[in-house]
Scaffold this motif. Structure first.
Motif, PDB file in Angstrom:
ATOM      1  N   VAL A 131       0.938  -1.166  -0.066  1.00  0.00           N
ATOM      2  CA  VAL A 131       0.143  -0.260  -0.023  1.00  0.00           C
ATOM      3  C   VAL A 131       0.907   1.357   0.036  1.00  0.00           C
ATOM      4  O   VAL A 131       1.720   1.397   0.944  1.00  0.00           O
ATOM      5  CB  VAL A 131      -0.897  -0.075   1.197  1.00  0.00           C
ATOM      6  N   ASP A 132       0.502   2.068  -1.167  1.00  0.00           N
ATOM      7  CA  ASP A 132       1.239   3.285  -1.039  1.00  0.00           C
ATOM      8  C   ASP A 132       0.551   4.500  -0.444  1.00  0.00           C
ATOM      9  O   ASP A 132      -0.547   4.769  -0.959  1.00  0.00           O
ATOM     10  CB  ASP A 132       1.718   3.632  -2.495  1.00  0.00           C
ATOM     11  N   ALA A 197       2.821 -17.655  -0.581  1.00  0.00           N
ATOM     12  CA  ALA A 197       2.515 -18.733  -1.451  1.00  0.00           C
ATOM     13  C   ALA A 197       2.180 -18.075  -2.882  1.00  0.00           C
ATOM     14  O   ALA A 197       2.092 -18.702  -4.039  1.00  0.00           O
ATOM     15  CB  ALA A 197       1.623 -19.744  -1.119  1.00  0.00           C
ATOM     16  N   SER A 198       1.980 -16.788  -2.905  1.00  0.00           N
ATOM     17  CA  SER A 198       1.338 -15.885  -3.818  1.00  0.00           C
ATOM     18  C   SER A 198       2.156 -15.707  -4.918  1.00  0.00           C
ATOM     19  O   SER A 198       3.531 -15.613  -4.741  1.00  0.00           O
ATOM     20  CB  SER A 198       0.676 -14.480  -3.280  1.00  0.00           C
ATOM     21  N   GLU A 199       1.932 -15.906  -6.266  1.00  0.00           N
ATOM     22  CA  GLU A 199       2.782 -15.688  -7.393  1.00  0.00           C
ATOM     23  C   GLU A 199       3.065 -13.921  -7.542  1.00  0.00           C
ATOM     24  O   GLU A 199       4.203 -13.728  -8.333  1.00  0.00           O
ATOM     25  CB  GLU A 199       2.187 -16.245  -8.668  1.00  0.00           C
ATOM     26  N   SER A 200       2.160 -13.307  -7.187  1.00  0.00           N
ATOM     27  CA  SER A 200       2.524 -12.039  -7.402  1.00  0.00           C
ATOM     28  C   SER A 200       1.863 -11.053  -6.410  1.00  0.00           C
ATOM     29  O   SER A 200       1.204 -11.724  -5.523  1.00  0.00           O
ATOM     30  CB  SER A 200       2.046 -11.235  -8.671  1.00  0.00           C
ATOM     31  N   VAL A 201       2.281  -9.890  -6.209  1.00  0.00           N
ATOM     32  CA  VAL A 201       1.976  -8.752  -4.997  1.00  0.00           C
ATOM     33  C   VAL A 201       1.296  -7.526  -5.731  1.00  0.00           C
ATOM     34  O   VAL A 201       1.830  -6.825  -6.241  1.00  0.00           O
ATOM     35  CB  VAL A 201       3.261  -8.632  -4.280  1.00  0.00           C
ATOM     36  N   PRO A 202       0.113  -7.328  -5.366  1.00  0.00           N
ATOM     37  CA  PRO A 202      -0.614  -6.274  -5.935  1.00  0.00           C
ATOM     38  C   PRO A 202       0.057  -4.987  -5.249  1.00  0.00           C
ATOM     39  O   PRO A 202       0.141  -5.108  -3.924  1.00  0.00           O
ATOM     40  CB  PRO A 202      -2.082  -6.670  -5.904  1.00  0.00           C
ATOM     41  N   VAL A 203       0.052  -3.902  -5.808  1.00  0.00           N
ATOM     42  CA  VAL A 203       0.242  -2.486  -5.329  1.00  0.00           C
ATOM     43  C   VAL A 203      -0.793  -1.713  -5.482  1.00  0.00           C
ATOM     44  O   VAL A 203      -1.425  -1.481  -6.594  1.00  0.00           O
ATOM     45  CB  VAL A 203       1.252  -2.035  -5.988  1.00  0.00           C
ATOM     46  N   PHE A 225      -9.003  -5.053  -0.242  1.00  0.00           N
ATOM     47  CA  PHE A 225      -8.079  -5.272  -1.501  1.00  0.00           C
ATOM     48  C   PHE A 225      -9.094  -5.988  -2.752  1.00  0.00           C
ATOM     49  O   PHE A 225      -8.266  -6.601  -3.443  1.00  0.00           O
ATOM     50  CB  PHE A 225      -6.841  -6.138  -1.052  1.00  0.00           C
ATOM     51  N   GLU A 226     -10.248  -6.260  -2.333  1.00  0.00           N
ATOM     52  CA  GLU A 226     -11.058  -6.661  -3.263  1.00  0.00           C
ATOM     53  C   GLU A 226     -11.989  -5.720  -4.138  1.00  0.00           C
ATOM     54  O   GLU A 226     -12.686  -5.095  -3.269  1.00  0.00           O
ATOM     55  CB  GLU A 226     -12.067  -8.044  -2.785  1.00  0.00           C
ATOM     56  N   LYS A 268      -5.609   0.286  -7.735  1.00  0.00           N
ATOM     57  CA  LYS A 268      -4.663  -0.668  -7.804  1.00  0.00           C
ATOM     58  C   LYS A 268      -3.678   0.000  -9.107  1.00  0.00           C
ATOM     59  O   LYS A 268      -4.257   0.086 -10.023  1.00  0.00           O
ATOM     60  CB  LYS A 268      -5.058  -2.150  -8.391  1.00  0.00           C
ATOM     61  N   ILE A 269      -2.270   0.028  -8.704  1.00  0.00           N
ATOM     62  CA  ILE A 269      -1.389   0.530  -9.852  1.00  0.00           C
ATOM     63  C   ILE A 269      -0.529  -0.229 -10.243  1.00  0.00           C
ATOM     64  O   ILE A 269       0.140   0.059 -11.176  1.00  0.00           O
ATOM     65  CB  ILE A 269      -0.814   1.754  -9.008  1.00  0.00           C
TER      66      ILE A 269
END
Length: 281
Positions: A131-132, A197-203, A225-226, A268-269
């Protein structure tokens, strides 16, 4: 304020717990690291910040410490004086500040900007989001010291305490303060995983606060985050549904966390591909 140090010399890194007295997971992580006293490649400060509030079991006594930086040594408010003292002690370090929340069970990283360091830590630490805050939330430790914060999970839960020590170990390993074998030994000792375990991380970037209305009967129906689409119900106040005027991602959205707001809306950026720590700074 309790301050300990791992290693000799001028500290380059710092781990801070207990900025809020009702968030014990960060305190537990610092205490565990003090007890383990692992060998380090770089000197590290270990800080338990707001001991008076911790003893009282309150978020703060006079003022929210994480809205009081850079602090004031002459202030009548205890936390404002403490903010100044903590800023002085952490000067010249890169700090990891550990928090917990009432809104989300999984750990996520919070920073005032997304730069190379934050992207790197987002990819390697066992967190599920970044989170920014930008300039949106004033007075945090960001203002005084290069800091990343982690919300380790739900306040008072064993799960948050375990997440906190796992994140601290991963941070020190990634920043070159712990050798890989030392980090693995600590993970085994405390029974924590090395990565998410996640393959990517949302920003996500905060865009506005979400105010509360009514007299105090608040409920939240959206998940942090949804995506909440325009026209969707995300909360209620005194039985009256609250509907999104425009699409947003909820962050720190909770009926209990803040007095005057539910939490924050974000966009989401980016999406950071997950990388395993490579033990190099």
């Amino acid at each position: 304020m309790r301050v300990e140090q791992l290693g000799e010399g001028q500290p380059e890194l710092a781990i801070v717990g207990g900025i809020h007295g009702d968030e014990p997971s960060g305190v537990s992580a610092v205490e565990r690291l003090i007890e383990a006293s692992p060998p380090v490649e770089k000197p590290v400060l270990l800080v338990i910040a707001n001991e008076r509030a911790i003893e009282a079991g309150e978020r703060y006594l006079d003022a929210d410490l994480n809205r009081s930086f850079p602090g004031d040594p002459e202030s009548e408010a205890y936390e404002e004086r403490l903010a100044y003292e903590l800023s002085e002690r952490l000067a010249g370090t890169t700090a990891l500040a550990m928090h917990a929340t009432q809104s989300h069970p999984e750990p996520f990283l919070v920073a005032d900007r997304v730069d190379d360091l934050v992207e790197r830590l987002g990819r390697t630490l066992p967190v599920d989001a970044v989170v920014d805050t930008g300039e949106f939330i004033q007075g945090r430790l960001f203002r005084s010291v290069r800091t990343v914060e982690v919300e380790s999970g739900l306040q008072g839960s064993e799960r948050a305490a375990d997440a906190a020590i796992g994140i601290v170990i991963a941070f020190l390993e990634e920043m070159g303060a712990l050798a890989g074998e030392t980090a693995d030994d600590l993970r085994e000792r405390f029974g924590v995983a090395s990565s998410s375990a996640s393959e990517s991380v949302p920003v996500f970037r905060l865009t506005r606060s979400v105010p509360k209305t009514g007299t105090g009967d608040h409920l939240v129906s959206a998940n942090n985050f949804e995506l909440v689409d325009a026209g969707d119900r995300f909360a209620s106040a005194d039985g009256t549904p609250m509907v999104a005027d425009e699409s947003f991602y909820p962050v720190l959205l909770s009926a209990e966390g803040y007095d005057e707001i539910f939490g924050y809306a974000a966009q989401k950026i980016a999406e950071l591909p997950r990388e395993r720590p490579d033990n190099a700074e």
